[in-house]
Design an enzyme around this catalytic site. Structure first.
Site, PDB file in Angstrom:
ATOM      1  N   GLY A 113       5.382 -19.931  40.274  1.00  0.00           N
ATOM      2  CA  GLY A 113       4.262 -20.313  41.121  1.00  0.00           C
ATOM      3  C   GLY A 113       3.308 -21.240  40.393  1.00  0.00           C
ATOM      4  N   GLY A 121      14.142 -19.152  48.103  1.00  0.00           N
ATOM      5  CA  GLY A 121      14.336 -20.235  47.155  1.00  0.00           C
ATOM      6  C   GLY A 121      15.257 -19.758  46.052  1.00  0.00           C
ATOM      7  N   ILE A 135      14.579 -17.861  43.471  1.00  0.00           N
ATOM      8  CA  ILE A 135      14.419 -16.439  43.183  1.00  0.00           C
ATOM      9  C   ILE A 135      15.017 -15.599  44.302  1.00  0.00           C
ATOM     10  CG2 ILE A 135      12.713 -14.584  42.945  1.00  0.00           C
ATOM     11  CD1 ILE A 135      10.991 -16.504  41.324  1.00  0.00           C
ATOM     12  N   ARG A 186      17.889 -23.564  57.419  1.00  0.00           N
ATOM     13  CA  ARG A 186      18.992 -24.363  56.884  1.00  0.00           C
ATOM     14  C   ARG A 186      20.234 -23.489  56.822  1.00  0.00           C
ATOM     15  NH1 ARG A 186      15.989 -22.888  52.275  1.00  0.00           N
ATOM     16  NH2 ARG A 186      17.243 -22.042  50.540  1.00  0.00           N
ATOM     17  N   ARG A 225       3.244 -13.004  45.285  1.00  0.00           N
ATOM     18  CA  ARG A 225       1.862 -12.995  44.834  1.00  0.00           C
ATOM     19  C   ARG A 225       1.108 -11.972  45.665  1.00  0.00           C
ATOM     20  NH1 ARG A 225       3.462 -15.250  40.999  1.00  0.00           N
ATOM     21  NH2 ARG A 225       2.729 -17.199  40.008  1.00  0.00           N
ATOM     22  N   ASP A 284       4.841  -5.384  42.769  1.00  0.00           N
ATOM     23  CA  ASP A 284       4.673  -5.874  41.405  1.00  0.00           C
ATOM     24  C   ASP A 284       3.406  -6.709  41.291  1.00  0.00           C
ATOM     25  OD1 ASP A 284       5.503  -6.296  38.668  1.00  0.00           O
ATOM     26  OD2 ASP A 284       5.948  -8.364  39.245  1.00  0.00           O
ATOM     27  N   HIS A 296       2.672  -6.545  37.534  1.00  0.00           N
ATOM     28  CA  HIS A 296       3.051  -7.961  37.511  1.00  0.00           C
ATOM     29  C   HIS A 296       3.941  -8.277  36.304  1.00  0.00           C
ATOM     30  CE1 HIS A 296       1.700 -12.243  38.876  1.00  0.00           C
ATOM     31  NE2 HIS A 296       2.987 -12.193  38.578  1.00  0.00           N
ATOM     32  N   GLY A 356       7.339  -9.095  36.714  1.00  0.00           N
ATOM     33  CA  GLY A 356       8.580  -9.708  37.179  1.00  0.00           C
ATOM     34  C   GLY A 356       9.133 -10.732  36.209  1.00  0.00           C
TER      35      GLY A 356
END
Length: 319
Positions: A81, A155, A157, A180, A236, A259, A283, A285
């Site tokens: 991010g 995406g 991840i 897509r 987030r 997380d 947090h 990850g």
């Protein structure tokens, strides 16, 4: 000043949060300075052309030199991010490329997402509490097998999370900003999300924080989840409306594994700490043993491209 020292002082300056000698294989044509958020700068920020943002430092710390970087050409984050940098982009000269760390955090974040799913479904937090209390707590728990898992934010991840879900005999539904097709199946657009939520047993949030995703998991989103659904957030904290989540959790209708939180760090006394059905990790990850080899590989590649005047990878935006 000898010729070599003069050449080094006139070379494009790079600020790194990892010592250059620990990365290895960097171009000799660049001037490297180590800075990881300390009070004192290693040199005049006005000379910096390539700035690698210190990892896991407060945004106000890492942004401190930005307004003085008059020669800046590249800002490289070590996070997937970039929301901690984008508010400061107006301070930068035109033409600065902002690059993220795509390829660095996929393995670690996907591992944690799967860990949170399995731990929550199989009751691991209660087992730990039982062990602390020396109590045997057998029960019947849901399995991941035969469940429908909705990945919101498909995406790199999100795709890595699906890689790790594949052996668990669950159905995966994918959602991204735009629809897509992929070899694995369709990716639905974000506009289709309201209709997809009701069928999901597990919803994993792995989307970037943008204006479109801020508060995405709000009251309407959460009300559409089926009874017993599990919400997992490795994106987030601000992607989830904390007040709305607490209201749902207090009913016992859904569970959550987080997380990331809003606010973050989660302060003592916050009701999320003790909300029913919640598992919280701080947090983590990204910061694992997988981080440094991948971060160094990314920096080595990007700086070689920069020195050679070649296009950079992972460009998110240009000022």
């Amino acid at each position: 000043m000898n010729d070599r020292a003069h050449a080094k002082s006139s070379a494009p300056q790079v600020w790194l949060p990892i010592p250059a000698e620990e990365i290895g294989g960097l171009p000799d044509s660049l001037d490297y300075r180590f800075w990881n958020g300390e009070e004192d700068f290693p040199a005049d920020p006005a000379a910096v052309e390539f700035y690698v943002v210190p990892y896991m430092q407060p945004a106000e710390t890492t942004a401190r030199p930005l307004s003085r970087m008059a020669r800046l050409r590249v800002v490289q984050t070590l996070s997937a991010g970039v929301d901690h940098v984008t508010p400061y982009l107006p301070q930068l000269p035109p033409g600065v490329r902002l690059c993220n760390a795509r390829g660095v955090h996929e393995a670690s974040t996907a591992e944690l997402a799967l860990t949170l799913v399995l731990a929550s479904l199989r009751g691991v937090p209660d087992f730990v509490r039982g062990q602390d209390a020396e109590e045997w707590r057998p029960a019947f728990y849901p399995a991941l097998a035969d469940r429908t898992v909705l990945i919101v934010g498909y995406g790199s991840i999100g795709a890595a999370i699906e890689d790790r879900l594949t052996p668990f005999e669950c159905d995966v539904v994918r959602v991204a900003r735009t629809a897509r097709d992929t070899p694995r199946g369709p990716v639905h657009g974000l506009s289709e999300l309201p209709e997809l939520l009701a069928a999901a047993d597990v919803v994993i949030l792995s989307t970037p924080l943008t204006d479109a995703t801020r508060g995405l998991a709000g009251a309407d989103f959460l009300s559409r989840l089926k009874d017993g659904a599990l919400l997992v957030n490795v994106a987030r904290g601000q992607v989830v409306d904390t007040k709305a989540l607490l209201a749902e959790l207090e009913t016992g209708r859904i569970r959550a594994a987080l997380d990331v939180t809003d606010p973050e760090p989660l302060p003592a006394g916050h009701p999320l700490w003790h909300a029913p059905g919640v598992l919280i990790s701080p947090h983590v990850g990204g910061p694992t043993s997988a981080f440094f080899p991948r971060a160094k590989r990314l920096l080595r590649s990007q700086l070689r491209r920069f020195a050679a005047g070649e296009p950079l990878d992972n460009v998110v935006t240009t000022t």
